[in-house]
Design a protein around this motif. Structure first.
Motif, mmCIF file in Angstrom:
data_model
loop_
_atom_site.group_PDB
_atom_site.id
_atom_site.type_symbol
_atom_site.label_atom_id
_atom_site.label_comp_id
_atom_site.label_asym_id
_atom_site.label_seq_id
_atom_site.Cartn_x
_atom_site.Cartn_y
_atom_site.Cartn_z
ATOM 1 N N ASP A 279 0.829 -1.208 0.000
ATOM 2 C CA ASP A 279 0.000 0.000 0.000
ATOM 3 C C ASP A 279 0.862 1.257 0.000
ATOM 4 O OD1 ASP A 279 -2.242 -1.556 -0.014
ATOM 5 O OD2 ASP A 279 -2.501 -1.521 2.160
ATOM 6 N N PHE A 280 1.967 1.235 0.778
ATOM 7 C CA PHE A 280 2.844 2.394 0.802
ATOM 8 C C PHE A 280 3.506 2.618 -0.561
ATOM 9 C CE2 PHE A 280 2.515 2.749 5.335
ATOM 10 C CZ PHE A 280 2.858 4.063 5.593
ATOM 11 N N ASN A 281 3.857 1.534 -1.216
ATOM 12 C CA ASN A 281 4.509 1.677 -2.519
ATOM 13 C C ASN A 281 3.574 2.331 -3.536
ATOM 14 O OD1 ASN A 281 7.083 0.765 -1.997
ATOM 15 N ND2 ASN A 281 6.547 -1.382 -2.320
ATOM 16 N N ASN A 282 2.308 2.009 -3.459
ATOM 17 C CA ASN A 282 1.347 2.697 -4.329
ATOM 18 C C ASN A 282 1.331 4.190 -4.045
ATOM 19 O OD1 ASN A 282 0.359 0.633 -5.971
ATOM 20 N ND2 ASN A 282 -1.092 -0.061 -4.408
ATOM 21 N N LEU A 283 1.281 4.535 -2.734
ATOM 22 C CA LEU A 283 1.263 5.949 -2.377
ATOM 23 C C LEU A 283 2.567 6.632 -2.778
ATOM 24 C CD1 LEU A 283 -0.331 5.663 1.180
ATOM 25 C CD2 LEU A 283 -1.471 6.306 -0.956
ATOM 26 N N LEU A 284 3.694 5.947 -2.517
ATOM 27 C CA LEU A 284 4.994 6.554 -2.825
ATOM 28 C C LEU A 284 5.212 6.682 -4.325
ATOM 29 C CD1 LEU A 284 7.170 4.730 -0.146
ATOM 30 C CD2 LEU A 284 6.490 7.129 -0.166
ATOM 31 N N THR A 285 4.661 5.729 -5.078
ATOM 32 C CA THR A 285 4.781 5.840 -6.536
ATOM 33 C C THR A 285 4.118 7.112 -7.025
ATOM 34 O OG1 THR A 285 4.806 3.435 -6.754
ATOM 35 C CG2 THR A 285 4.246 4.695 -8.719
ATOM 36 N N ALA A 286 2.923 7.378 -6.501
ATOM 37 C CA ALA A 286 2.216 8.603 -6.900
ATOM 38 C C ALA A 286 2.958 9.849 -6.434
ATOM 39 C CB ALA A 286 0.801 8.578 -6.344
ATOM 40 N N MET A 287 3.447 9.826 -5.181
ATOM 41 C CA MET A 287 4.140 10.991 -4.644
ATOM 42 C C MET A 287 5.403 11.297 -5.451
ATOM 43 S SD MET A 287 3.802 10.202 -0.570
ATOM 44 C CE MET A 287 5.005 11.465 -0.189
ATOM 45 N N ILE A 288 6.232 10.281 -5.637
ATOM 46 C CA ILE A 288 7.490 10.507 -6.361
ATOM 47 C C ILE A 288 7.211 10.835 -7.826
ATOM 48 C CG2 ILE A 288 9.631 9.386 -7.092
ATOM 49 C CD1 ILE A 288 9.528 7.779 -4.480
ATOM 50 N N GLY A 289 6.223 10.138 -8.397
ATOM 51 C CA GLY A 289 5.903 10.372 -9.806
ATOM 52 C C GLY A 289 5.420 11.778 -10.072
ATOM 53 N N PHE A 290 4.508 12.264 -9.229
ATOM 54 C CA PHE A 290 4.013 13.630 -9.431
ATOM 55 C C PHE A 290 5.099 14.662 -9.158
ATOM 56 C CE2 PHE A 290 -0.259 11.684 -9.074
ATOM 57 C CZ PHE A 290 -0.815 12.212 -10.215
ATOM 58 N N CYS A 291 6.012 14.319 -8.242
ATOM 59 C CA CYS A 291 7.156 15.223 -8.047
ATOM 60 C C CYS A 291 7.980 15.304 -9.325
ATOM 61 C CB CYS A 291 8.030 14.727 -6.895
ATOM 62 S SG CYS A 291 7.329 15.047 -5.271
ATOM 63 N N ASP A 292 8.174 14.160 -10.006
ATOM 64 C CA ASP A 292 8.915 14.188 -11.274
ATOM 65 C C ASP A 292 8.183 15.028 -12.317
ATOM 66 O OD1 ASP A 292 10.971 12.653 -10.307
ATOM 67 O OD2 ASP A 292 10.130 10.736 -10.989
ATOM 68 N N LEU A 293 6.856 14.925 -12.333
ATOM 69 C CA LEU A 293 6.094 15.745 -13.290
ATOM 70 C C LEU A 293 6.255 17.229 -12.973
ATOM 71 C CD1 LEU A 293 2.782 13.662 -13.615
ATOM 72 C CD2 LEU A 293 4.641 13.861 -15.300
ATOM 73 N N LEU A 294 6.242 17.568 -11.683
ATOM 74 C CA LEU A 294 6.412 18.967 -11.295
ATOM 75 C C LEU A 294 7.812 19.464 -11.628
ATOM 76 C CD1 LEU A 294 4.568 19.037 -7.840
ATOM 77 C CD2 LEU A 294 3.863 20.187 -9.957
ATOM 78 N N LEU A 295 8.797 18.579 -11.451
ATOM 79 C CA LEU A 295 10.170 18.996 -11.722
ATOM 80 C C LEU A 295 10.418 19.268 -13.208
ATOM 81 C CD1 LEU A 295 12.149 16.638 -9.293
ATOM 82 C CD2 LEU A 295 11.875 19.130 -9.121
ATOM 83 N N GLN A 296 9.537 18.705 -14.063
ATOM 84 C CA GLN A 296 9.672 19.018 -15.496
ATOM 85 C C GLN A 296 9.305 20.479 -15.783
ATOM 86 O OE1 GLN A 296 7.284 16.107 -17.544
ATOM 87 N NE2 GLN A 296 8.947 14.591 -17.557
ATOM 88 N N ARG A 297 8.467 21.058 -14.894
ATOM 89 C CA ARG A 297 8.064 22.452 -15.115
ATOM 90 C C ARG A 297 8.829 23.416 -14.229
ATOM 91 N NH1 ARG A 297 2.926 19.991 -14.817
ATOM 92 N NH2 ARG A 297 2.518 20.974 -12.788
ATOM 93 N N HIS A 298 9.408 22.916 -13.135
ATOM 94 C CA HIS A 298 10.139 23.772 -12.199
ATOM 95 C C HIS A 298 11.592 23.330 -12.195
ATOM 96 C CE1 HIS A 298 6.403 25.512 -10.580
ATOM 97 N NE2 HIS A 298 5.897 24.268 -10.702
#
Length: 855
Positions: A490-509
């Motif tokens: 369950d944590f890996n699902n949450l962490l996948t989303a957290m880290i993944g969205f951070c990567d998406l944000l880092l593409q713009r910032h």
């Protein structure tokens, strides 16, 4: 004190009473006649004297004198006769009363059989008022034909003038009621009169019958006694042999006696105490001995003889009184007893459980070898030792109370669970049984005195307790592992989303943007959380390993600089390597994590500084052995020892240090997952871990890793060259089906892939994925599917489409280990795996490699 006994007086004999009674009437008659004659003479004399006085002229003087004398004499005679008649009358009354008072019935009959005289006992015994006395007597014996005939013979004999005596039964209503001894004879001088005497001899007859019965019993006992009885004369000839001895000898008593068989004819092996040939003076007294007799058919009979030599009544001839006891049953009993004792000794001494006998004071009386081995003491050290001294103090009082209750007669309900005092911890179950036995004396056992005690059976449960603890520990570890695995997923699902969205944000910032640092903080903490989840997976042995053959020397050499930085300047680090160290096949990252965790724990145990030693060596395990709760099989191992000089670990918590979330550190200074992670990695690698620790002196952890052996030799595989750095271009094209039930993961993954140029079709579960494949299957190049989904999981989805769409490539994503999901696939099936949490770059790289065929 007055004598209350009646005075016995001499009574007249029966003959005197009978004669007096018979002659009393004639004497009185003759006395009466004499008195009448004397009276007449006296009257004549007195009348003559009167005439001489009145008429002297009538009577001459010559007549007067004689007549006077005659008158006086007649008067005197009459007076004397009257006196004698009075005495005779008194004597007659006395004799008649004495005759009637005799207790034995008596009667005198005349020639007709009528009773002339009968005493009261006779009249009371038989009524003769209406019949002839002899006929009445005959009637008493008429019911018995033989008795009636014998009575008639008595009458005939007595009438012939001979005294006749007979004992006849008296019958009444066909039943014999008594016996009478009848004596009948003629009265002397009165041939027509018979005197009858009927004495009651019933009691004597009963006594005689009882004596005959007792004699018969004695004869039967002598003949059939369970021992042989014999008597021989001075020449050794048998003079008496009972039936028992005769049967033992295969003969009969009559044959042994009549054939003049001698004692030495039947004795095969004599004894010096028993002389079989002859008996001579000087051998008197009792003698005992054991000899062997030979029966008629040649059978040998061991016997014990007790013999007394005595003289006959003449005082000359010697004879024996001998008792023979057959020793065959006794020898058989002795043999059976010996065998029984041997069996008992084997059962007792060689029993697989400990057995002890204790007395009423709970002192050990006897014990077997199993108990000696269990306690690792000598038998001599245990005998007479109080049982309570063998029981550990924490359960001693309760055990003693229960044992004394059993001695007091209380039923034993359940076994005692105690720990014994030995050179190691020994847990046992004690079953208790009370016993009562005859007391032992110098002469043997005394059946009148009993002594009690307890029989204790010790069942060693040490191994069982260890297995119970091991099982409970494994169950606990399994449950915690399942929990950890579930949490990690369950944590890996949450962490996948957290880290993944951070990567998406880092593409713009980009760097320099004021939000860049905040996003990086979120991503870094997500990565730290991902490491924590990896530790949980390591503990639950569910992480994916990538083992390769390594040299422990090289691994530790690369780690040494990192370890020195971790432990600080106050702690000295020493590396000691064994010679010709065998290689191991492990996941290098996981192995490094094990070493780092152990060294960090050692550092934390030495706040004031100290030394940490990492030592490696080859270890050969000849036989399987227990390493903590795990069974370590025989084989070749590489041993890694990490020891410190720190505070040590208390014994009471050593069993818990590998439990997850268990920590002795202060709150905020540790997660409690370090050693549990080490344990999980080592066990998943196929190794074992153990520790030795002493408070105040330090701790040593020992890690055993299987040596990489091929054909009996340790070999090293060629190092695999690192793949070149992946191309920075992760863009691509193609139609991808993304199946993920977690919305956040699905949204991030689809956006990331679309940003890289892929056409992504989303499905929330397996059913939606099947519908998409049915519609768009020909255009699809890749399916990315979560492994664990409701209703239909990833492997089930793959099994439904693989036959119809064999060219469709599949990547499975999961928070669980790759090995776990591959167990659900058939051998030879080609699928790819990407573990959660993953970054945007990892996802894009995996997709590009699979589509380009580089995976």
């Amino acid at each position: 004190m007055l004598d209350m006994k009646p005075q016995l007086q001499k009574q007249p004999s029966v003959q005197e009473l009978s004669l007096a009674a018979a002659t009393a009437v004639p004497s009185i008659r003759w006395i009466t006649r004499g008195l009448l004659a004397c009276g007449i003479l006296a009257v004549v004399g007195i009348f003559t004297v009167f005439l001489s006085l009145v008429a002297p002229e009538i009577t001459s003087p010559l007549v007067y004198g004689p007549l006077f004398v005659l008158a006086v004499t007649s008067a005197g005679s009459a007076l004397w006769i009257l006196i004698q008649a009075r005495n005779h009358a008194q004597q007659e009354i006395l004799l008649r009363e004495a005759f009637h008072s005799v207790l034995i019935p008596q009667a005198i009959t005349d020639e007709s059989g009528n009773a002339v005289l009968a005493n009261r006992a006779f009249i009371g015994w038989i009524d003769i008022s209406d019949q002839n006395a002899e006929d009445a007597l005959a009637g008493r014996f008429a019911d018995n034909q033989a008795a009636a005939a014998e009575f008639k013979q008595l009458q005939k004999t007595a009438r012939a003038g001979q005294m006749a005596v007979a004992e006849l039964p008296v019958m009444r209503n066909g039943r014999m009621v008594e016996w009478r001894r009848i004596t009948v004879r003629q009265l002397t001088g009165w041939p027509n009169y018979l005197q009858w005497r009927l004495e009651d001899v019933s009691e004597r007859r009963r006594m005689e019958r009882a004596m005959r019965e007792e004699q018969a019993k004695l004869v039967d006992f002598m003949a059939n006694a369970p021992v042989g009885i014999y008597s021989v004369d001075q020449h050794g000839r048998f003079r008496f042999v009972n039936r028992t001895l005769a049967e033992w000898l295969g003969s009969s008593a009559e044959e042994l006696i009549s054939n003049n068989v001698r004692l030495h004819d039947v004795i095969n092996a004599p004894s010096k105490e028993i002389a079989p040939h002859a008996i001579v003076p000087g051998m008197e007294g009792e003698r005992r001995g054991e000899v062997v007799m030979t029966s008629k058919d040649g059978r040998l009979l061991p016997v014990a003889i007790t013999q007394t030599v005595v003289t006959n009544d003449d005082g000359k001839m010697l004879r024996t009184r001998s008792i023979v006891r057959d020793l065959t049953p006794e020898r058989e009993w002795q043999e059976a007893l010996l065998q029984s004792e041997q069996r008992f000794q084997r059962l007792f001494a060689q029993a697989p459980i400990g057995v002890a006998l204790v007395d009423m004071n709970l002192n050990v009386m006897e014990c077997n070898q199993a108990l000696v081995s269990l306690l690792r003491r000598t038998r001599e050290a245990l005998i007479n030792l109080p049982l309570t001294e063998l029981i550990r103090s924490d359960s001693r009082d309760a055990a003693e109370t229960q044992l004394r209750d059993v001695l007091g007669g209380r039923d034993f309900v359940k076994p005692l669970e105690v720990h014994l005092i030995a050179d190691r911890d020994v847990a046992v179950l004690i079953y208790v049984k009370r016993f009562d036995a005859p007391a032992l004396t110098r002469q043997g056992t005394d059946p009148n005195v009993t002594e009690g005690g307890l029989v204790l059976y010790f069942i060693d449960t040490t191994e069982q307790k260890r297995l119970e603890v091991q099982f409970a520990q494994s169950q606990k570890m399994q449950a915690i592992g399942q929990l950890a695995g579930g949490i990690a997923h369950d944590f890996n699902n949450l962490l996948t989303a957290m880290i993944g969205f951070c990567d998406l944000l880092l593409q713009r910032h980009k760097p320099g943007d004021q939000s860049f640092a905040d996003i990086m903080q979120i991503k870094q903490n997500g990565s730290r959380a991902a490491n924590l989840v990896r530790q949980l997976l390591a503990f639950s042995r569910q992480q994916t390993l990538q083992p390769k053959v390594l040299s422990m020397v090289d691994v530790l050499a690369e780690l040494s600089n990192l370890l020195r930085r971790l432990i600080g300047p106050t702690i000295r680090l020493e590396m000691v390597h064994g010679r010709d160290l065998a290689p191991v096949k492990v996941d290098q990252m996981q192995l490094e994590q094990v070493i780092v965790n152990l060294v960090v724990n050692a550092r934390d145990a030495m706040p004031q500084g100290g030394a940490i030693t990492v030592k490696t060596s080859n270890h050969k395990q000849a036989v399987g052995i227990l390493r903590r709760q795990d069974e370590m099989p025989a084989g070749q191992y590489v041993l890694i020892e990490v020891s410190d000089t720190g505070t040590g670990i208390p014994k009471e918590i050593q069993q818990r240090i590998f439990e997850p979330f268990f920590s002795t550190k202060e709150v905020g200074h540790g997660t409690g997952l370090g050693l549990s992670t080490v344990y999980g990695i080592v066990r998943q690698t196929g190794g074992f871990i153990n520790l030795e620790s002493e408070v105040g002196r330090g701790t040593k952890f020992m890690v055993y890793l299987p040596a990489h052996i091929r054909d009996g030799k340790a070999v090293e595989e060629a190092a695999v060259e690192e793949a070149p750095e992946k191309a920075a271009d992760l863009t691509g094209s193609g139609n991808i089906l993304l199946v993920e039930d977690e919305d956040a993961v699905r949204i991030f993954s689809s956006r990331a892939l679309r940003n890289k140029g892929y056409n992504v079709i989303e499905a929330r579960n397996g059913e939606e994925a099947l519908a998409v494949i049915e519609k768009e299957g020909k255009t699809l190049e890749l399916m990315i599917s979560d492994v664990v989904m409701p209703q239909m999981d990833g492997p089930t989805l793959y099994s439904k489409i693989k036959d119809d769409w064999p060219k469709l490539k599949v990547i499975f994503i999961s928070g669980y280990a790759e090995d776990k999901f591959r167990d659900q696939l058939k051998a030879g099936e080609v699928v790819y795996f990407l573990g959660k949490p993953f970054t945007l770059k990892q996802l894009a790289s995996k997709v590009k490699d699979v589509l380009d065929g580089n995976e």
